[in-house]
Design an enzyme around this catalytic site. Structure first.
Site, PDB file in Angstrom:
ATOM      1  CG  LEU A  16      -2.035   1.011   1.303  1.00 34.39           C
ATOM      2  CD1 LEU A  16      -3.053   0.825   0.194  1.00 34.39           C
ATOM      3  CD2 LEU A  16      -2.726   0.959   2.668  1.00 34.39           C
ATOM      4  N   GLY A  17       1.905   1.200  -0.868  1.00 36.44           N
ATOM      5  CA  GLY A  17       2.837   2.329  -0.973  1.00 36.44           C
ATOM      6  C   GLY A  17       2.427   3.245  -2.102  1.00 36.44           C
ATOM      7  CG  ASP A 204      15.062   0.675 -12.440  1.00 32.78           C
ATOM      8  OD1 ASP A 204      14.227   0.031 -11.793  1.00 32.78           O
ATOM      9  OD2 ASP A 204      14.758   1.449 -13.376  1.00 32.78           O
ATOM     10  CE  LYS A 208      12.201   0.189 -14.932  1.00 32.27           C
ATOM     11  NZ  LYS A 208      12.404   1.607 -14.617  1.00 32.27           N
TER      12      LYS A 208
HETATM   13  P1  NAP Z   1       6.628   1.483  -1.707  1.00 37.47           P
HETATM   14  O1  NAP Z   1       6.008   2.828  -1.775  1.00 37.47           O
HETATM   15  O2  NAP Z   1       7.913   1.312  -0.985  1.00 37.47           O
HETATM   16  O3  NAP Z   1       5.538   0.514  -1.035  1.00 37.47           O
HETATM   17  C1  NAP Z   1       5.820  -0.807  -0.731  1.00 37.47           C
HETATM   18  C2  NAP Z   1       4.619  -1.388   0.009  1.00 37.47           C
HETATM   19  O4  NAP Z   1       4.854  -2.782   0.206  1.00 37.47           O
HETATM   20  C3  NAP Z   1       4.391  -0.769   1.373  1.00 37.47           C
HETATM   21  O5  NAP Z   1       3.010  -0.581   1.581  1.00 37.47           O
HETATM   22  C4  NAP Z   1       4.944  -1.803   2.334  1.00 37.47           C
HETATM   23  O6  NAP Z   1       4.260  -1.889   3.566  1.00 37.47           O
HETATM   24  C5  NAP Z   1       4.704  -3.088   1.583  1.00 37.47           C
HETATM   25  N1  NAP Z   1       5.693  -4.108   1.936  1.00 37.47           N
HETATM   26  C6  NAP Z   1       7.017  -4.086   1.685  1.00 37.47           C
HETATM   27  N2  NAP Z   1       7.604  -5.187   2.162  1.00 37.47           N
HETATM   28  C7  NAP Z   1       6.622  -5.911   2.749  1.00 37.47           C
HETATM   29  C8  NAP Z   1       6.584  -7.135   3.444  1.00 37.47           C
HETATM   30  N3  NAP Z   1       7.704  -7.836   3.683  1.00 37.47           N
HETATM   31  N4  NAP Z   1       5.402  -7.594   3.895  1.00 37.47           N
HETATM   32  C9  NAP Z   1       4.281  -6.871   3.680  1.00 37.47           C
HETATM   33  N5  NAP Z   1       4.246  -5.704   3.042  1.00 37.47           N
HETATM   34  C10 NAP Z   1       5.404  -5.229   2.585  1.00 37.47           C
HETATM   35  O7  NAP Z   1       6.833   0.873  -3.162  1.00 37.47           O
HETATM   36  P2  NAP Z   1       6.204   1.380  -4.541  1.00 37.47           P
HETATM   37  O8  NAP Z   1       6.956   2.572  -5.010  1.00 37.47           O
HETATM   38  O9  NAP Z   1       4.722   1.470  -4.412  1.00 37.47           O
HETATM   39  O10 NAP Z   1       6.614   0.180  -5.524  1.00 37.47           O
HETATM   40  C11 NAP Z   1       5.958  -1.066  -5.460  1.00 37.47           C
HETATM   41  C12 NAP Z   1       6.463  -1.970  -6.599  1.00 37.47           C
HETATM   42  O11 NAP Z   1       6.178  -1.343  -7.838  1.00 37.47           O
HETATM   43  C13 NAP Z   1       7.966  -2.228  -6.583  1.00 37.47           C
HETATM   44  O12 NAP Z   1       8.226  -3.520  -7.052  1.00 37.47           O
HETATM   45  C14 NAP Z   1       8.498  -1.205  -7.591  1.00 37.47           C
HETATM   46  O13 NAP Z   1       9.710  -1.612  -8.175  1.00 37.47           O
HETATM   47  C15 NAP Z   1       7.368  -1.203  -8.606  1.00 37.47           C
HETATM   48  N6  NAP Z   1       7.287   0.018  -9.386  1.00 37.47           N
HETATM   49  C16 NAP Z   1       7.200   1.218  -8.755  1.00 37.47           C
HETATM   50  C17 NAP Z   1       7.106   2.365  -9.503  1.00 37.47           C
HETATM   51  C18 NAP Z   1       6.994   3.715  -8.844  1.00 37.47           C
HETATM   52  O14 NAP Z   1       6.975   4.730  -9.551  1.00 37.47           O
HETATM   53  N7  NAP Z   1       6.916   3.799  -7.515  1.00 37.47           N
HETATM   54  C19 NAP Z   1       7.131   2.310 -10.916  1.00 37.47           C
HETATM   55  C20 NAP Z   1       7.195   1.060 -11.547  1.00 37.47           C
HETATM   56  C21 NAP Z   1       7.276  -0.082 -10.759  1.00 37.47           C
HETATM   57  P3  NAP Z   1       4.261  -0.654   4.604  1.00 37.47           P
HETATM   58  O15 NAP Z   1       3.466   0.434   3.919  1.00 37.47           O
HETATM   59  O16 NAP Z   1       3.597  -1.181   5.809  1.00 37.47           O
HETATM   60  O17 NAP Z   1       5.701  -0.284   4.797  1.00 37.47           O
END
Ligand code: NAP
Length: 442
Positions: A16-17, A204, A208
């Site tokens: 939920l990030g 990264d 890709k």
């Molecule tokens: P993020 O903001 O760091 O959020 C990660 C979420 O996963 C958080 O809610 C965290 O929980 C939860 N989490 C992490 N480890 C966990 C565990 N061991 N058990 C349960 N929950 C866990 O990450 P994000 O930016 O949304 O990215 C998510 C994915 O999308 C990644 O694989 C990233 O590479 C990919 N992605 C991201 C983007 C981008 O622009 N952000 C773009 C393309 C792809 P808490 O909230 O409780 O800490």
């Protein structure tokens, strides 16, 4: 495959990030439209997080830190993995697939090392595994490659697939800043993570490139197969020289089909900063934007451009996958499976042929240029252009010269040998940088 409960498609969202929160929001806010498009309502059954107790802006009863239990629930049909990094995501996805759930993931780091294992599990369970958001955020590039171009032969996929490094390089180009201050700006604006290593070292983009090469060439290519150089050594002087040559500098991910003189095909996947002519479409991609240029035998050149990251744009790609997977649940059937039949070998970087830019400091005396040119000739690297500038020390005294050499196409192996020989010449004081040049017609 699981049976839909109450005529609804049950969805578990892991994470939920930045991205997960946007996916949950869109599922809630667009519920009526999504139900019409899918043919059944989408219902979030649970959300996996680490910190269950905090006020997270979603109904508390949906939150759980027990990922294993969530993905095993009988009323969950589709698991959307948005946690990252490799573990615990890999374990959760495999568990979901083994229990007949379709899986959507944005996790490029995981796919770059485990795509084969995950695809096999999806195949075994006859379910969907989609990952449009793993490459270039909102930009549709996986589906065009796997579906729209399924009848064509892809020759090359080249792109800017990392927004952080593109922001840093754009800043360096437009302001003359050095790498460290452009990185500091990117961090202050939230474009770079606290630990920017994966972005600035090219890892990264390499993940890709592995995903793009695998689907473009119907061959399993993993992150280890991708040659990778980052942007940390690119200097303001390189940008000045690049401008003088009518170029800018971009971190490119390049996936190429190579055909040898004997007709044998191989693939190349590589990531490095390269000089790109200012009139090339990728030169105009600035800031945190991404772009991917695909060249296919029949289609010719196609370009995809847009927001390569960010919660909402990435959620758009995830939602597209979710609607597809949910429709398949309602109507029966599956999306495209992994296609790896071609099994093309991966060419080593030494065999790759590009043009080069070599920037070096030399002694300022007669005969230096011919000594330098002789080393290029000895290694059969043909010179296209040479520029020489005198240098002065702090007291205004001449203290040597800077030479910039641009070559015609040569193999990486020949260029490396040339650079090693140049470094050993008495007249060469330092090799300041060696960059490739891409996107030129010569
Ligand atoms: P993020 O903001 O760091 O959020 C990660 C979420 O996963 C958080 O809610 C965290 O929980 C939860 N989490 C992490 N480890 C966990 C565990 N061991 N058990 C349960 N929950 C866990 O990450 P994000 O930016 O949304 O990215 C998510 C994915 O999308 C990644 O694989 C990233 O590479 C990919 N992605 C991201 C983007 C981008 O622009 N952000 C773009 C393309 C792809 P808490 O909230 O409780 O800490």
């Amino acid at each position: 495959m699981t049976e839909a409960v109450n005529g609804e498609i049950g969805v578990a969202v892991l994470g939920l990030g930045n991205v997960g929160s946007q996916v949950v929001r869109i599922i809630e806010e667009s519920a009526t439209d999504l139900a019409a498009r899918v043919g059944a309502p989408l219902r979030v059954r649970g959300i996996g997080v680490r910190r269950v107790g905090a006020d997270r802006g979603v109904p508390a009863e949906l939150l759980t830190d027990n990922i294993e239990e969530l993905v095993s629930r009988a009323d969950v049909d589709i698991v959307v993995e948005l946690m990252g990094p490799v573990e615990p995501a890999r374990k959760a996805i495999l568990a979901a697939l083994e229990q007949g759930k379709s899986v959507i993931t944005a996790n490029k780091a995981l796919l770059a090392v485990s795509a084969g294992e995950l695809a096999q599990a999806a195949e075994h369970a006859h379910v969907d595994l989609y990952f449009e958001a793993a490459v270039a955020g909102a930009i549709p590039v996986i589906r065009p490659l796997t579906q729209s171009l399924a009848g064509d032969t892809v020759l090359r996929v080249a792109g800017i697939v990392n927004g952080t490094t593109n922001y840093i390089l754009s800043e360096m180009d437009s302001t003359g800043a050095d790498y460290a201050s452009a990185l500091a700006d990117a961090s202050a604006l939230g474009y770079a993570e606290a630990d920017p290593t994966a972005d600035v070292e090219g890892h990264d983009a390499a993940a890709k490139a592995a995903i793009l090469a695998s689907i473009a060439f119907h061959t399993r290519v993993s992150a280890d197969d991708v040659y990778c150089e980052g942007i940390t050594k690119v200097s303001p002087t390189d940008f000045v020289s690049a401008r003088a040559l009518g170029c800018t500098i971009k971190l490119l991910a390049i996936c190429e089909r190579l055909t040898g003189a004997d007709g044998q095909q191989r693939v190349s996947a590589r990531v490095y900063p390269a000089l790109v002519p200012l009139d090339h479409p990728l030169a105009a991609v600035n800031g945190a934007f991404n772009a991917v240029v695909v060249e296919a035998e029949a289609a010719g050149r196609l370009m995809f451009y847009g927001q390569g990251a960010g919660g909402s744009p990435t959620a758009s790609a995830v939602m597209g996958d979710l609607v597809m997977a949910a429709r398949n649940r309602v109507q029966g059937g599956r999306g495209p499976r992994e296609s790896k039949y071609a099994k093309l070998p991966v060419a080593p970087i030494g065999d790759i042929s590009t043009r080069y830019y070599v920037n070096m400091n030399v002694a300022d005396r007669p005969g230096v240029l011919s000594a330098v040119a002789a080393e290029f000739a000895k290694h059969e690297v043909s010179i296209a252009e040479v520029r020489q500038e005198g240098m002065v020390d702090e007291g205004g005294q001449r203290c040597g010269a800077r030479i910039v050499v641009v070559t015609h196409r040569a193999t990486d192996a020949a260029l490396s040998e040339t650079v090693a020989a140049l470094a050993g010449l008495e007249v060469v004081q330092s090799i300041n940088s060696v960059l490739r040049m891409e996107g030129t017609t010569e």
